[in-house]
Design an enzyme around this catalytic site. Structure first.
Site, mmCIF file in Angstrom:
data_model
loop_
_atom_site.group_PDB
_atom_site.id
_atom_site.type_symbol
_atom_site.label_atom_id
_atom_site.label_comp_id
_atom_site.label_asym_id
_atom_site.label_seq_id
_atom_site.Cartn_x
_atom_site.Cartn_y
_atom_site.Cartn_z
ATOM 1 N N LYS A 189 0.888 -1.164 0.000
ATOM 2 C CA LYS A 189 0.000 0.000 0.000
ATOM 3 C C LYS A 189 0.928 1.216 0.000
ATOM 4 O O LYS A 189 0.890 2.075 0.892
ATOM 5 C CB LYS A 189 -0.915 -0.060 1.239
ATOM 6 C CG LYS A 189 -2.024 0.966 1.268
ATOM 7 C CD LYS A 189 -3.143 0.698 0.279
ATOM 8 C CE LYS A 189 -4.130 1.865 0.272
ATOM 9 N NZ LYS A 189 -5.124 1.759 -0.812
ATOM 10 N N ASP A 245 -2.222 -12.585 5.145
ATOM 11 C CA ASP A 245 -3.258 -13.305 5.896
ATOM 12 C C ASP A 245 -4.599 -13.147 5.190
ATOM 13 O O ASP A 245 -5.314 -14.117 4.932
ATOM 14 C CB ASP A 245 -3.327 -12.752 7.325
ATOM 15 C CG ASP A 245 -4.426 -13.406 8.145
ATOM 16 O OD1 ASP A 245 -4.531 -14.645 8.103
ATOM 17 O OD2 ASP A 245 -5.188 -12.671 8.805
HETATM 18 C C1 IPM Z 1 -3.714 -17.848 9.954
HETATM 19 C C2 IPM Z 1 -4.579 -17.473 11.115
HETATM 20 C C3 IPM Z 1 -3.711 -16.863 12.224
HETATM 21 C C4 IPM Z 1 -3.064 -15.612 11.657
HETATM 22 C C5 IPM Z 1 -4.441 -16.563 13.555
HETATM 23 C C6 IPM Z 1 -5.143 -17.788 14.088
HETATM 24 C C7 IPM Z 1 -3.519 -15.979 14.566
HETATM 25 O O1 IPM Z 1 -5.593 -16.609 10.718
HETATM 26 O O2 IPM Z 1 -2.795 -18.664 10.139
HETATM 27 O O3 IPM Z 1 -3.922 -17.335 8.869
HETATM 28 O O4 IPM Z 1 -3.684 -14.535 11.646
HETATM 29 O O5 IPM Z 1 -1.906 -15.701 11.235
HETATM 30 MN MN MN Z 2 -5.644 -16.260 8.554
#
Ligand code: IPM
Ligand code: MN
Length: 371
Positions: A189, A245
């Site tokens: 971004k 993520d």
């Molecule tokens: C993932 C999950 C994790 C993250 C959580 C459970 C902490 O969403 O592995 O993608 O955000 O990394």
């Molecule tokens: Mn995740």
């Protein structure tokens, strides 16, 4: 080959999908004559209930002294309101940090038999094959300072990246592209964030060492849109922690279900393998969760930690065969409901079908090699 594998089933559907992944690994060991030793340990909410902490020291020790770690899932509403130190997710983040793996690799490809299960149009997802390379130890997840101000009137997190952190993940992205279609889309971004401006500059610099790999920069909002309108344009998507993520969950739409996606975390002392889906407490214990993301993560374990390429691709082929035979867990049910040839199965049955297909595939290969 000998391998000590720490097994952390965790919460919700974690234990049931992990059981199937372990079943498949045992099948591999049996047929190919490897010795895999599995040692279970608690993590997440389950560990909080027993030990008052989401990452008990014994669990961490077991992981650090093993050759690979396999994790099911953590989290659930029961533990949502605990202070941060006791949240199941904190246990997972501490584990990631302690193992040191900074590169989280999340492949998402559209299996031909599942093209109709995607909420996206078949002609959009068909042939799509991306891998999200997510930076896992930096950015908003770990940046300091962070916290609430008294009275909950204010909260803050810090997004911070060092040159070195960007450089090492960029290299993983370019190396991955070299084994694939030689294209990296670096997501940021940079029109707003300084961390992204640094990210872009460092990625550009690293790319000079990879003249054979095409580099494209894309803003994260645009990438989110392109991922569901024209996913075939992507090969490797290189992203910082939170962007990766979010985009990897979105990429799951290409495969038909979040339950299909696997991940491998590499670059540290011990690699960590986990399906990307969460603990899905609403369907836990009902034998309906899709174990294929977990099983595909086991295939990545065979590939990256055990260096057993043939066994890894045999597991992937077994998943493909079971899907071709139209076995489906409920999450893959949607479009298939119209297809009378679809065979609905539960978690455990899906696992044993994959193990069975794997047995056939590996036996045939072995027979071939001994002729
Ligand atoms: C993932 C999950 C994790 C993250 C959580 C459970 C902490 O969403 O592995 O993608 O955000 O990394
Ligand atoms: Mn995740």
């Amino acid at each position: 080959m000998r391998l000590n594998i720490a097994i952390l089933p965790g919460d919700g559907i974690g234990p049931e999908v992990t059981r199937e992944a372990v079943r498949v690994l045992r099948t591999v060991a049996e047929i190919a004559g490897h010795e895999f030793r599995f040692e279970e340990a608690p993590i997440g909410g389950t560990a909080v209930d027993q030990f008052d902490t989401p990452l008990p020291p014994q669990t961490l020790e077991k992981c650090l002294s093993s050759n690979a770690v396999f994790l099911g899932a953590v989290g659930g509403p029961r533990w949502d309101n605990l202070p941060r130190a006791q949240k199941p997710e904190t246990g997972l983040l501490q584990l990631r940090q302690a193992l040191g793996g900074f590169a989280n690799i999340r492949p998402a490809a559209c299996h031909p038999a599942l093209a109709e299960c995607s909420p996206l149009r078949k002609d959009v997802v068909e042939g799509a094959d991306v891998v999200v390379v997510r930076e896992l130890l930096g950015g908003l997840y770990f940046g300091e300072p962070r916290g609430f101000r008294p009275e909950f009137t204010d909260a803050f997190n810090t997004m911070r990246y060092s040159e070195n952190e960007v450089e090492r993940i960029a290299r993983v992205g370019f190396e991955a592209a070299r084994t694939r279609r030689r294209k990296v889309t670096s997501v940021d971004k940079a029109n707003v964030l300084e961390t992204s401006q640094l990210w872009r500059e460092v990625v550009n610099r690293v790319s000079r060492n990879y003249p054979d790999v095409a580099l494209q920069h894309m803003y994260v909002d645009a990438c989110a849109m392109h991922l569901v309108t024209n996913p075939r344009q992507f090969d490797v998507i290189l992203a910082e922690n939170l962007f990766g993520d979010i985009l990897s969950d979105e990429a799951a739409a290409i495969t038909g279900s979040l339950g299909m996606l696997a991940s491998a975390t590499v670059g540290g002392d011990v690699n960590l393998y986990e399906p990307i889906h969460g603990s899905a407490p609403d369907i836990a214990g009902r034998d309906i969760a899709n174990p294929l993301g977990a099983i595909a993560s086991a295939a990545l374990l065979l590939r990256y930690s055990a260096k057993l390429q043939q066994e890894a691709s045999a597991v992937e082929a077994a998943i493909g065969r079971v899907l071709d035979e139209r076995y489906r867990t409920a999450d893959l049910g949607r479009a298939s409901a119209a297809d009378s040839r679809v065979q609905p199965v539960g978690t455990a049955e899906m696992g044993s079908l994959v193990a069975q297909a794997l047995g056939e595939i590996m036996d045939r290969r072995q027979a071939y090699h001994t002729v």
